[in-house]
Structure formats: structure tokens, C-alpha cells
Write a protein that holds these residues in place. Structure first.
Motif, PDB file in Angstrom:
ATOM      1  N   VAL A  41       0.936  -0.952  -0.012  1.00 13.96           N
ATOM      2  CA  VAL A  41      -0.097  -0.163   0.013  1.00 13.96           C
ATOM      3  C   VAL A  41       1.041   1.296   0.066  1.00 13.96           C
ATOM      4  O   VAL A  41       1.677   1.489   0.861  1.00 13.96           O
ATOM      5  CB  VAL A  41      -1.040   0.147   1.408  1.00 13.96           C
ATOM      6  N   PHE A  42       0.759   1.855  -1.061  1.00 13.44           N
ATOM      7  CA  PHE A  42       1.440   3.232  -1.362  1.00 13.44           C
ATOM      8  C   PHE A  42       0.733   4.470  -0.487  1.00 13.44           C
ATOM      9  O   PHE A  42      -0.307   4.779  -0.771  1.00 13.44           O
ATOM     10  CB  PHE A  42       2.060   3.531  -2.549  1.00 13.44           C
ATOM     11  N   VAL A  43       1.753   5.379   0.382  1.00 12.53           N
ATOM     12  CA  VAL A  43       1.100   6.682   0.764  1.00 12.53           C
ATOM     13  C   VAL A  43       2.192   7.575   0.374  1.00 12.53           C
ATOM     14  O   VAL A  43       3.248   7.894   0.602  1.00 12.53           O
ATOM     15  CB  VAL A  43       1.131   6.447   2.369  1.00 12.53           C
ATOM     16  N   TYR A  44       1.459   8.519  -0.644  1.00 14.03           N
ATOM     17  CA  TYR A  44       2.328   9.285  -1.357  1.00 14.03           C
ATOM     18  C   TYR A  44       2.498  10.733  -0.504  1.00 14.03           C
ATOM     19  O   TYR A  44       1.561  11.123   0.110  1.00 14.03           O
ATOM     20  CB  TYR A  44       1.687   9.784  -2.772  1.00 14.03           C
ATOM     21  N   LEU A  45       3.704  11.262  -0.626  1.00 14.73           N
ATOM     22  CA  LEU A  45       4.087  12.555  -0.090  1.00 14.73           C
ATOM     23  C   LEU A  45       3.960  13.535  -1.279  1.00 14.73           C
ATOM     24  O   LEU A  45       4.195  13.213  -2.219  1.00 14.73           O
ATOM     25  CB  LEU A  45       5.656  12.609   0.664  1.00 14.73           C
ATOM     26  N   GLY A  46       3.782  14.917  -0.583  1.00 16.69           N
ATOM     27  CA  GLY A  46       3.684  15.910  -1.319  1.00 16.69           C
ATOM     28  C   GLY A  46       2.227  16.561  -1.782  1.00 16.69           C
ATOM     29  O   GLY A  46       1.361  15.981  -1.104  1.00 16.69           O
ATOM     30  N   PRO A  47       1.986  17.550  -2.459  1.00 19.65           N
ATOM     31  CA  PRO A  47       0.593  18.127  -2.702  1.00 19.65           C
ATOM     32  C   PRO A  47       0.012  17.046  -3.818  1.00 19.65           C
ATOM     33  O   PRO A  47       0.206  16.873  -4.490  1.00 19.65           O
ATOM     34  CB  PRO A  47       0.915  19.743  -3.406  1.00 19.65           C
ATOM     35  N   SER A  48      -1.298  17.005  -2.848  1.00 17.55           N
ATOM     36  CA  SER A  48      -2.436  16.262  -3.669  1.00 17.55           C
ATOM     37  C   SER A  48      -3.343  17.274  -4.913  1.00 17.55           C
ATOM     38  O   SER A  48      -3.045  18.649  -4.539  1.00 17.55           O
ATOM     39  CB  SER A  48      -3.644  15.901  -2.673  1.00 17.55           C
ATOM     40  N   PRO A  49      -3.499  16.699  -5.926  1.00 19.87           N
ATOM     41  CA  PRO A  49      -3.633  15.262  -6.225  1.00 19.87           C
ATOM     42  C   PRO A  49      -2.633  14.653  -6.994  1.00 19.87           C
ATOM     43  O   PRO A  49      -2.430  13.440  -7.472  1.00 19.87           O
ATOM     44  CB  PRO A  49      -4.788  15.464  -6.980  1.00 19.87           C
ATOM     45  N   SER A  50      -1.559  15.591  -7.554  1.00 17.11           N
ATOM     46  CA  SER A  50      -0.687  15.036  -8.497  1.00 17.11           C
ATOM     47  C   SER A  50       0.813  14.642  -7.852  1.00 17.11           C
ATOM     48  O   SER A  50       1.186  13.679  -8.305  1.00 17.11           O
ATOM     49  CB  SER A  50      -0.450  15.964  -9.560  1.00 17.11           C
ATOM     50  N   PHE A  51       0.809  15.021  -6.442  1.00 11.64           N
ATOM     51  CA  PHE A  51       2.016  14.842  -5.815  1.00 11.64           C
ATOM     52  C   PHE A  51       3.290  15.126  -6.615  1.00 11.64           C
ATOM     53  O   PHE A  51       4.545  14.598  -6.493  1.00 11.64           O
ATOM     54  CB  PHE A  51       1.776  13.235  -5.413  1.00 11.64           C
ATOM     55  N   THR A  52       3.207  16.222  -7.179  1.00 12.71           N
ATOM     56  CA  THR A  52       4.355  17.021  -7.797  1.00 12.71           C
ATOM     57  C   THR A  52       4.304  18.341  -7.459  1.00 12.71           C
ATOM     58  O   THR A  52       3.294  18.977  -6.592  1.00 12.71           O
ATOM     59  CB  THR A  52       4.399  16.878  -9.206  1.00 12.71           C
ATOM     60  N   GLY A  53       5.296  19.192  -7.650  1.00 11.51           N
ATOM     61  CA  GLY A  53       5.329  20.500  -7.345  1.00 11.51           C
ATOM     62  C   GLY A  53       5.657  20.972  -5.966  1.00 11.51           C
ATOM     63  O   GLY A  53       5.411  21.628  -5.228  1.00 11.51           O
ATOM     64  N   CYS A  54       6.483  19.955  -5.446  1.00 14.19           N
ATOM     65  CA  CYS A  54       7.384  20.191  -3.906  1.00 14.19           C
ATOM     66  C   CYS A  54       8.182  21.409  -3.998  1.00 14.19           C
ATOM     67  O   CYS A  54       9.090  21.249  -4.726  1.00 14.19           O
ATOM     68  CB  CYS A  54       7.995  18.749  -3.384  1.00 14.19           C
ATOM     69  N   SER A  55       8.223  22.260  -2.995  1.00 18.67           N
ATOM     70  CA  SER A  55       9.185  23.348  -3.082  1.00 18.67           C
ATOM     71  C   SER A  55      10.364  22.517  -2.803  1.00 18.67           C
ATOM     72  O   SER A  55      10.515  21.445  -1.733  1.00 18.67           O
ATOM     73  CB  SER A  55       8.870  24.135  -1.748  1.00 18.67           C
ATOM     74  N   THR A  56      11.410  23.088  -3.226  1.00 15.61           N
ATOM     75  CA  THR A  56      12.805  22.496  -2.985  1.00 15.61           C
ATOM     76  C   THR A  56      13.575  23.389  -1.775  1.00 15.61           C
ATOM     77  O   THR A  56      13.240  24.491  -1.713  1.00 15.61           O
ATOM     78  CB  THR A  56      13.485  22.695  -4.283  1.00 15.61           C
ATOM     79  N   ASN A  57      14.475  22.583  -1.351  1.00 18.32           N
ATOM     80  CA  ASN A  57      15.312  23.157  -0.458  1.00 18.32           C
ATOM     81  C   ASN A  57      14.548  23.690   0.870  1.00 18.32           C
ATOM     82  O   ASN A  57      14.992  24.709   1.526  1.00 18.32           O
ATOM     83  CB  ASN A  57      16.290  24.109  -0.796  1.00 18.32           C
ATOM     84  N   VAL A  58      13.429  23.037   1.412  1.00 17.67           N
ATOM     85  CA  VAL A  58      12.719  23.554   2.604  1.00 17.67           C
ATOM     86  C   VAL A  58      12.314  22.489   3.062  1.00 17.67           C
ATOM     87  O   VAL A  58      11.881  21.387   2.337  1.00 17.67           O
ATOM     88  CB  VAL A  58      11.462  24.616   1.798  1.00 17.67           C
ATOM     89  N   TRP A  59      12.121  22.346   4.458  1.00 14.90           N
ATOM     90  CA  TRP A  59      11.463  21.295   5.066  1.00 14.90           C
ATOM     91  C   TRP A  59      10.092  21.540   4.996  1.00 14.90           C
ATOM     92  O   TRP A  59       9.438  22.456   5.397  1.00 14.90           O
ATOM     93  CB  TRP A  59      12.136  21.151   6.576  1.00 14.90           C
ATOM     94  N   ILE A  60       9.432  20.212   4.482  1.00 16.96           N
ATOM     95  CA  ILE A  60       7.675  20.244   4.490  1.00 16.96           C
ATOM     96  C   ILE A  60       7.205  19.086   5.443  1.00 16.96           C
ATOM     97  O   ILE A  60       7.887  17.942   5.666  1.00 16.96           O
ATOM     98  CB  ILE A  60       7.512  19.815   3.064  1.00 16.96           C
ATOM     99  N   ALA A  61       6.348  19.545   6.303  1.00 14.21           N
ATOM    100  CA  ALA A  61       5.893  18.699   7.302  1.00 14.21           C
ATOM    101  C   ALA A  61       4.554  17.877   6.669  1.00 14.21           C
ATOM    102  O   ALA A  61       3.583  18.689   6.336  1.00 14.21           O
ATOM    103  CB  ALA A  61       5.420  19.336   8.590  1.00 14.21           C
TER     104      ALA A  61
END
Length: 302
Positions: A104-124
């Protein structure tokens, strides 16, 4: 008879000792490295070797038995190269189904595409257990369920035994430079936190001052739950100030640290308890009722 009694006593003692004897562990694999308490996960499919095509860490002896016994699944992550993409980074929960072990996969990042994560910053990530967006992929268990909520995943695999939990990065192939790098810290599985980031020392008093307690609680609960628990104005914008005021009324730093643990655990229970609230009332009405129940539960927790 005496031999049987002796054996029973030994078995009972072993059962009592066993939980203390097995501390939770995290084991890096593939191209993963650890430095300063930070786990760095690399997927590099552009070099000659295959060892670092994927990397991750596996977590064992966390007290998890079945999928439904997972009460907390969260982390902080920093994408340093290049983005979230191709289903990575993700938590991976392996369950024993009637037809064999499946993920069962649980994706990190912004829904719904789980792309577009900000770089070089800690994301909770916040606690992903109870997530209402479609970040659960249970398609290995049942075809066509790549976009599932926690409630849907729970209904499908909740009773299945968990045989492994890991955090994985493996999408180097999806980028022009064939590399994806993600730093990870404060990985939490139920009551255990891994990779706590030794470069940020704990308070010398062994506890937390009001601001530290509220920052830690906001990270562990997730920003949305934190605002729902403490906010009193529109959009919960005053949540941090209200939290600091509440924590300041406690007499010691140790008391505040204990409160963080207690409140975060209560918030996790709230998320699980309200998963099925509002079912059968139509999608919009059901969502409103679920959110109201969750907010009410969180308010009681603090």
C-alpha cells in the motif's frame, strides 16, 4: 505437571519481557545515507551502478500489527533535487493479503498530482493516517484503487497483517538529470520517531518552552489539525498564539513536553475516530459532518 507449570511461567515471563527487549529500529537501504541525524535518500539512474537506483529505510518493531493499528504515519522531508514525481517519495506499507504480500503506497507531496514540491525547504507531512485526499494507492490489492482516501484504504486492508513499513525514494528515472534526492527527518510510526536531526539539539532543560512546544506540536499534528485545535478566528490564523498562551500556563518545560506527547496522541485518535463519520449522508454533507466532528474532538484534546 510441575514441568508444565514451569514452562507456563517461563512463557509468561518471556511475554512480559519481549516488548522491552525489542526496540524499534530503522534500517537504511540502497543509496540511503545518514549524517547528523538526517536520512538522505537518493535515486540516481544515470550512473553506471544500480545500488543507488532506489533508496529508503525500513522500520521494524514499531508495535504495528495490522493496517488498522497504524495510528501515526508522518515525516518532514526536504526535496533537494529535483521534485516529487513518479510516486516518490512515499511511505510503503506491506500487508499480507489472501493472495500474498502486497504494498500500500502513501504518497508525500501536494495532492492530487504529488508533484510541485518546494525545493530546499523542510515540509511537514502531518499525520497521514486519516487523510481525506486520495494519497493512498491500494491498487496492488485491488485494481483501480490508485487514488484512495485513508477511509477507503482502511475498509480494504484494515484487517490485514502488516509485514513491513518503509520510506522510499526511487523516481530518478522521471527527471532529465536522472536523479532525485530527498532529505528526511522526524519519521514517525505510531509512538516512535526516527531520524530526529541531531544538528538541532534538544532544550538543555530536557523540556520545551512554550514556543518550542507549539512548533513541535504543529509539526507532529500537521498544520491543519493544529489550526483546528487551537484557532479561534477565521481560518485559525491565531492558532500559534493561542497555543503559546496555553503552554505558558504550564509551570515547567517538562510539563509542556509531556503535554505535546499527550495532545499529539489524542489528535491521532481523533483522526481515526472520525474517519467513518458522515457516511451515507451524501459526499458534501458527509464531509462537513466529518470535519465538524474532527474539530470538536481536537478542541477537547487541548
Amino acid at each position: 505437571m510441575r514441568k508444565l507449570i514451569t514452562m507456563a511461567v517461563v512463557a509468561a515471563c518471556a511475554a512480559v519481557i519481549a516488548p522491552a527487549a525489542f526496540a524499534a529500529t530503522a534500517t537504511p537501504f540502497g543509496g540511503a545515507t545518514v549524517s547528523g541525524g538526517i536520512l538522505t535518500l537518493v535515486s540516481n539512474t544515470g550512473d553506471a551502478g544500480s545500488t543507488n537506483d532506489a533508496s529508503g529505510a525500513s522500520f521494524a518493531d514499531t508495535g504495528v500489527t495490522t493496517f488498522s493499528s497504524i495510528s501515526t504515519l508522518s515525516t518532514e522531508f526536504d526535496v533537494t533535487d529535483d521534485d516529487c514525481k513518479g510516486g516518490s517519495p512515499r511511505f510503503q506499507v506491506r500487508v499480507q493479503t489472501p493472495s500474498g504480500e502486497k504494498n500500500v503506497f502513501v504518497y508525500l507531496g501536494p495532492s492530487p498530482s504529488f508533484t510541485g514540491c518546494s525545493t530546499n525547504v523542510w515540509i511537514a507531512s502531518g499525520n497521514l493516517i486519516g487523510a481525506t485526499d486520495g494519497r493512498y494507492d491500494t491498487s496492488q490489492v485491488q485494481a483501480g484503487t490508485q487514488i484512495s482516501t485513508y477511509a477507503q484504504a482502511l475498509a480494504l486492508v484494515g484487517s490485514y497483517q502488516v509485514t513491513g513499513i518503509s520510506l522510499v525514494v526511487d523516481s530518478g528515472w522521471a527527471f532529465d538529470d536522472k536523479e532525485q534526492t530527498v532529505k528526511v527527518r522526524n519519521v514517525r510510526v505510531n509512538g516512535t520517531t526516527f531520524y530526529t536531526g541531531e544538528t538541532t539539539p534538544p532544550p538543555t532543560s530536557g523540556g520545551l518552552n512554550p514556543a518550542q512546544a507549539c512548533r513541535k506540536l504543529r509539526t507532529e499534528m500537521g498544520a491543519d489539525a493544529f489550526r483546528a485545535a487551537y484557532g479561534t478566528n477565521r481560518n485559525g490564523a491565531n492558532a500559534f498564539g493561542k497555543c503559546v498562551s496555553a503552554m505558558a500556563r504550564m509551570t515547567t518545560d517538562a510539563a509542556r513536553a509531556a503535554a505535546v506527547t499527550r495532545i499529539d496522541a489524542a489528535a491521532a485518535r481523533c483522526a481515526k475516530a472520525t474517519v467513518t463519520t458522515g457516511k451515507g449522508k451524501g459526499k458534501a454533507k458527509g464531509h462537513v459532518k466529518k470535519q465538524a466532528a474532527l474539530v470538536a474532538c481536537l478542541k477537547k484534546s487541548v
